[in-house]
Design a protein around this motif. Sequence first.
Motif, PDB file in Angstrom:
ATOM      1  N   LEU A  78     -54.733  14.651  44.313  1.00 21.46           N
ATOM      2  CA  LEU A  78     -55.342  15.135  45.553  1.00 21.46           C
ATOM      3  C   LEU A  78     -54.480  16.201  46.223  1.00 21.46           C
ATOM      4  O   LEU A  78     -54.999  17.215  46.723  1.00 21.46           O
ATOM      5  N   MET A  79     -53.171  15.993  46.238  1.00 26.44           N
ATOM      6  CA  MET A  79     -52.290  16.995  46.846  1.00 26.44           C
ATOM      7  C   MET A  79     -52.223  18.272  46.002  1.00 26.44           C
ATOM      8  O   MET A  79     -52.084  19.375  46.533  1.00 26.44           O
ATOM      9  N   ALA A  80     -52.346  18.130  44.672  1.00 23.22           N
ATOM     10  CA  ALA A  80     -52.409  19.318  43.822  1.00 23.22           C
ATOM     11  C   ALA A  80     -53.667  20.116  44.130  1.00 23.22           C
ATOM     12  O   ALA A  80     -53.645  21.354  44.178  1.00 23.22           O
ATOM     13  N   VAL A  81     -54.775  19.404  44.346  1.00 24.65           N
ATOM     14  CA  VAL A  81     -56.024  20.076  44.741  1.00 24.65           C
ATOM     15  C   VAL A  81     -55.838  20.772  46.083  1.00 24.65           C
ATOM     16  O   VAL A  81     -56.238  21.929  46.261  1.00 24.65           O
ATOM     17  N   MET A  82     -55.219  20.061  47.045  1.00 28.58           N
ATOM     18  CA  MET A  82     -55.011  20.647  48.365  1.00 28.58           C
ATOM     19  C   MET A  82     -54.166  21.912  48.281  1.00 28.58           C
ATOM     20  O   MET A  82     -54.526  22.961  48.841  1.00 28.58           O
ATOM     21  N   TYR A  83     -53.038  21.826  47.591  1.00 30.34           N
ATOM     22  CA  TYR A  83     -52.147  22.983  47.515  1.00 30.34           C
ATOM     23  C   TYR A  83     -52.771  24.132  46.729  1.00 30.34           C
ATOM     24  O   TYR A  83     -52.612  25.304  47.093  1.00 30.34           O
ATOM     25  N   THR A  84     -53.485  23.825  45.656  1.00 28.67           N
ATOM     26  CA  THR A  84     -54.115  24.892  44.879  1.00 28.67           C
ATOM     27  C   THR A  84     -55.156  25.618  45.727  1.00 28.67           C
ATOM     28  O   THR A  84     -55.204  26.857  45.755  1.00 28.67           O
ATOM     29  N   ALA A  85     -55.998  24.844  46.427  1.00 31.12           N
ATOM     30  CA  ALA A  85     -56.999  25.460  47.301  1.00 31.12           C
ATOM     31  C   ALA A  85     -56.325  26.266  48.405  1.00 31.12           C
ATOM     32  O   ALA A  85     -56.758  27.378  48.743  1.00 31.12           O
ATOM     33  N   MET A  86     -55.254  25.725  48.968  1.00 33.72           N
ATOM     34  CA  MET A  86     -54.542  26.415  50.028  1.00 33.72           C
ATOM     35  C   MET A  86     -53.886  27.699  49.510  1.00 33.72           C
ATOM     36  O   MET A  86     -53.922  28.745  50.178  1.00 33.72           O
ATOM     37  N   VAL A  87     -53.313  27.638  48.328  1.00 29.41           N
ATOM     38  CA  VAL A  87     -52.670  28.810  47.746  1.00 29.41           C
ATOM     39  C   VAL A  87     -53.682  29.941  47.541  1.00 29.41           C
ATOM     40  O   VAL A  87     -53.387  31.113  47.811  1.00 29.41           O
ATOM     41  N   PHE A  88     -54.880  29.613  47.097  1.00 27.19           N
ATOM     42  CA  PHE A  88     -55.919  30.637  46.957  1.00 27.19           C
ATOM     43  C   PHE A  88     -56.237  31.265  48.319  1.00 27.19           C
ATOM     44  O   PHE A  88     -56.418  32.479  48.431  1.00 27.19           O
ATOM     45  N   GLY A  89     -56.305  30.421  49.354  1.00 27.50           N
ATOM     46  CA  GLY A  89     -56.566  30.953  50.689  1.00 27.50           C
ATOM     47  C   GLY A  89     -55.425  31.815  51.195  1.00 27.50           C
ATOM     48  O   GLY A  89     -55.647  32.887  51.785  1.00 27.50           O
ATOM     49  N   LEU A  90     -54.185  31.383  50.970  1.00 29.71           N
ATOM     50  CA  LEU A  90     -53.027  32.164  51.419  1.00 29.71           C
ATOM     51  C   LEU A  90     -52.898  33.464  50.644  1.00 29.71           C
ATOM     52  O   LEU A  90     -52.437  34.479  51.188  1.00 29.71           O
ATOM     53  N   ALA A  91     -53.291  33.466  49.366  1.00 32.44           N
ATOM     54  CA  ALA A  91     -53.255  34.699  48.578  1.00 32.44           C
ATOM     55  C   ALA A  91     -54.178  35.740  49.196  1.00 32.44           C
ATOM     56  O   ALA A  91     -53.831  36.927  49.280  1.00 32.44           O
TER      57      ALA A  91
END
Length: 486
Positions: A78-91
């Motif tokens: 779940l945290m990997a999903v959160m960070y991956t989604a967040m990283v796409f947004g921050l990019a």
Amino acid sequence: MTAEPAVRPARTGTHHAGVEAEAVEAGYLQKRQLRTGTAGWVLLAGLGVAAVISGDYAGWNFGLAEGGFGGLLIATVLMAVMYTAMVFGLAELGSALPTAGGGYTFARRALGPWGGYATGVAVLIEYAIAPAAIATFIGAYVESLGLFGITDGWWVYLAAYALFIGVHLLGVGEALKVMLVIAAIAVAGLVLYLVGAIPAFDGGNLLDIAPTDAAGASEFLPFGWMGVWAAFPFAIWFFLAVECVPLASEEARDPARALPRGIVAAMGVLVVLAVLMLVFTAGAGGSQAMSASGNPPVEALDVAGSSLAQVVNYAGLFGLVASFFSIIYAYSRQTFALSRAGYLPRALSVTNGRKAPVLALLVPGAIGFVLSLTGQGAMLLNMAVFGATVSYVLMMVSHIVLRRREPDLPRPYRTPGGTATTGVALVLAAAAVVATFLVDVEAALWTLAAYAVFLAYFALYSRHHLVASAPEEEFELLAAADEEVR
């Protein structure tokens, strides 16, 4: 020659009421410049991996005591999903608004001065406290390795801060190259560890924690479903601080391209390492034994009878140094950006001849050193996690707001899935904020108190003394002008 310090009130409106921006002397920004065009996407990816890599060596394993193997595995996914989604947004946000403020800049544009400051302070709390925790771990590692007969103590923490802040004062190019080398050694250490741990894997070791009487408890989830939630803060340690990459935007070559490539590449490496470390460390050393280990890779190899333990122990020290070194960079850039715009005292953003922000490196470092003297490494990391998760909520809200309010904002990189992607990250980040209270209420409350002090400073003083010509305030003026034209 200096301009008159006339005070210009900010635009009226929901996000800007009660905030004033001042004109400053002509040379203000010239004294506050970073070295541009220094970092390509490889160095940015190295920054992201280096900031996180110590979390693969230790810290995450305490989540086994909260959720068992199954609970920590689900929490990690779940945290990997959160960070991956967040990283796409921050990019996306970093490519559209490339300044040293990172999350503060994004929230400043989306949520106004209050939202920007609240986000920047949450990030700063995370990055100022995390090195203090890591310093205590470095001291423990140095002592356990018996290096030069050194024993853990305050002078070890002081030496670590002095040495690595000193390297940063030489300039970003030199610092990021050193950081990349240290991170590469730490990653090589993890690969070497896996070479020894994989042959020793035993599936029975994963489920050797006896089930409790908690709701939903089983061999796979010995602490029930609440154990999954309680394991969130420890699963975060596999990824904590990868979000620091946008802070290097002003120093990157072609940030619109380099930043998305760098942060996404870093996240890919970290997800692979997280899964491998969780599965094979618990499988080789046993979930029960690893749940209380201060050095899980080495202890897992000891259980397996591998001769690689000592080498991996040294690599673990490099991992701690890599994260310590890179998070110092992160806190200095966040401090620099908030200071340059007047949210924090302006002296903190003055740079030296090598374009390094001197006081932005020294002042948070001094605070971190004092915190490290408490020796409460686990509590300090929980405090850092609280600050991080609060900032994640605000940054994801910023992405959603900007997508809806400014659809025509130039975005060289666009988040796959758009606001649906960052919406997932937002929900999981909010759940992670609550989870910090489940694990350590004292740490969460101390962090909340520090956060309140920073917000009071803004309310009582700095909101009346922002810098009109700072990049983040200029972004706002351009957005306002564009809105009026349309």
